[in-house]
Design an enzyme around this catalytic site. Structure first.
Site, PDB file in Angstrom:
ATOM      1  N   ASP A 167       1.233 -11.124   4.368  1.00 17.28           N
ATOM      2  CA  ASP A 167       2.187 -10.685   4.208  1.00 17.28           C
ATOM      3  C   ASP A 167       2.143 -12.086   4.928  1.00 17.28           C
ATOM      4  O   ASP A 167       3.382 -12.288   5.257  1.00 17.28           O
ATOM      5  CB  ASP A 167       2.169  -9.824   5.717  1.00 17.28           C
ATOM      6  N   LEU A 184      -2.752 -13.852  -6.877  1.00 17.51           N
ATOM      7  CA  LEU A 184      -3.524 -13.269  -7.035  1.00 17.51           C
ATOM      8  C   LEU A 184      -5.175 -13.728  -5.996  1.00 17.51           C
ATOM      9  O   LEU A 184      -6.444 -14.452  -6.354  1.00 17.51           O
ATOM     10  CB  LEU A 184      -3.689 -14.182  -8.185  1.00 17.51           C
ATOM     11  N   GLY A 185      -5.039 -13.823  -4.895  1.00 15.50           N
ATOM     12  CA  GLY A 185      -5.869 -14.106  -4.003  1.00 15.50           C
ATOM     13  C   GLY A 185      -5.827 -15.663  -4.097  1.00 15.50           C
ATOM     14  O   GLY A 185      -4.867 -16.366  -3.330  1.00 15.50           O
ATOM     15  N   GLN A 212       0.676  -1.128   0.008  1.00 14.51           N
ATOM     16  CA  GLN A 212      -0.096  -0.027   0.209  1.00 14.51           C
ATOM     17  C   GLN A 212       0.655   1.615   0.130  1.00 14.51           C
ATOM     18  O   GLN A 212      -0.006   2.029  -0.150  1.00 14.51           O
ATOM     19  CB  GLN A 212      -1.144  -0.160   1.653  1.00 14.51           C
TER      20      GLN A 212
END
Length: 302
Positions: A253, A221-222, A168
């Site tokens: 993480d 990619l989740g 982020q």
């Protein structure tokens, strides 16, 4: 051997919205956006990228060396890190600041809206990368802007291989600054949205990045796993089905901890990413970023 983790330590205030953000936000009215979400549940957890990565890495049997800052309310976090058997030698307390705080709202589709107060994290640059021969590997995770820039330079000067994980924090940097990070790094790890932003800002493609000096680029990619780019080629590493989907906070993480553990044991990048997927799958089944169990997950090398 130790793995240096440069990044944030934070307290997470986590809430759940029992609806969909997309149903509450009108695309044609975002210029006058004014929304409120009723969140019936609330809890406070230990978080921050450095803390989350270190937690999972310690669970996997690694030796995390956390380099981060806490505010005057951070004593409980110091004790928590020590409870893992990890060193707090490079965790600095900033007495005139609060510890960084993340306020997270998650909807039923696991989309998240986060507000972040950096607090003591803004002073993370005051601690320099230590001159230690036992540091074999490092990661630059989201942190204070100056800290990320300075620590990347210090790691490069010390010739310590590191993962650049802008997360982020990516919007804080220009294209040229991102290119400079990449030039110093050994690997780059981003999610799919960050990958698009990274390519847009630098004018580079994932293929060209992977053909450079980098040993690899990972794009998460989740639930679908991740793509590993090496020397211009892409390898898809499938996701691992979770026992339950409870809370996505800290999954990225946890994944990075798995990658670091694999690389630290001499595994290839694809096998390390597969371990990261296993750790991420274990984490999402548990509320909070530091409450899952990951012991033994590194015993199987894909």
């Amino acid at each position: 051997m130790s793995i240096l983790i440069c990044g944030s330590l934070a307290f997470d205030t986590i809430t759940t919205f029992p609806g969909r953000f997309a149903e509450q936000i009108l695309p044609d009215q975002v210029h006058i956006l004014n929304v409120s979400f009723l969140v019936p549940t609330l809890r406070r957890e230990f978080g921050g990228c450095a803390g989350n990565i270190a937690y999972s890495l310690a669970q996997l049997g690694g030796e995390p060396l956390v380099m981060a800052t806490l505010g005057n309310d951070g004593h409980s976090y110091v004790e928590r890190i020590r409870s893992w058997g990890a060193s707090t030698e490079y965790v600095r307390m900033i007495e005139d600041s609060y510890t960084a705080q993340a306020m997270i709202i998650t909807d039923i589709d696991n989309n998240q809206i986060t507000a972040f107060h950096p607090g003591a994290m803004q002073q993370a640059h005051v601690t320099a990368v230590p001159e230690r021969k036992d540091i074999e590997l490092a990661i630059i995770a989201p942190d204070g802007r100056d800290a990320m820039i300075q620590h990347a330079q210090q790691l490069a000067d010390a010739r310590i291989p590191f993962i650049f994980d802008p997360g982020q924090g990516l919007p804080m940097f220009s294209g040229e600054e991102l290119k400079d990070f990449i030039a110093k790094a050994t690997w780059v790890a981003v999610n799919d949205y960050e990958a698009r932003m990274l390519c847009e800002r630098t004018g580079l493609t994932l293929e060209s990045l992977s053909k450079s000096h980098l040993k690899g680029v990972i794009v998460t990619l989740g639930a679908d796993g991740c793509d590993v780019w090496e020397q211009g080629g892409r390898t898809h590493v499938p996701g691992v089905k979770a026992e339950a989907v409870v809370d996505p906070t800290g999954c990225g993480d946890a994944f990075r901890a798995g990658v670091l553990r694999g690389l630290g044991q001499g595994w290839g990048l694809t096998a390390s990413a597969a371990l990261g997927n296993r750790v991420g799958s274990r984490k999402i089944a548990t509320a909070g970023a530091q409450n899952h169990r990951a012991t033994g997950l590194d015993e199987q090398r894909n």
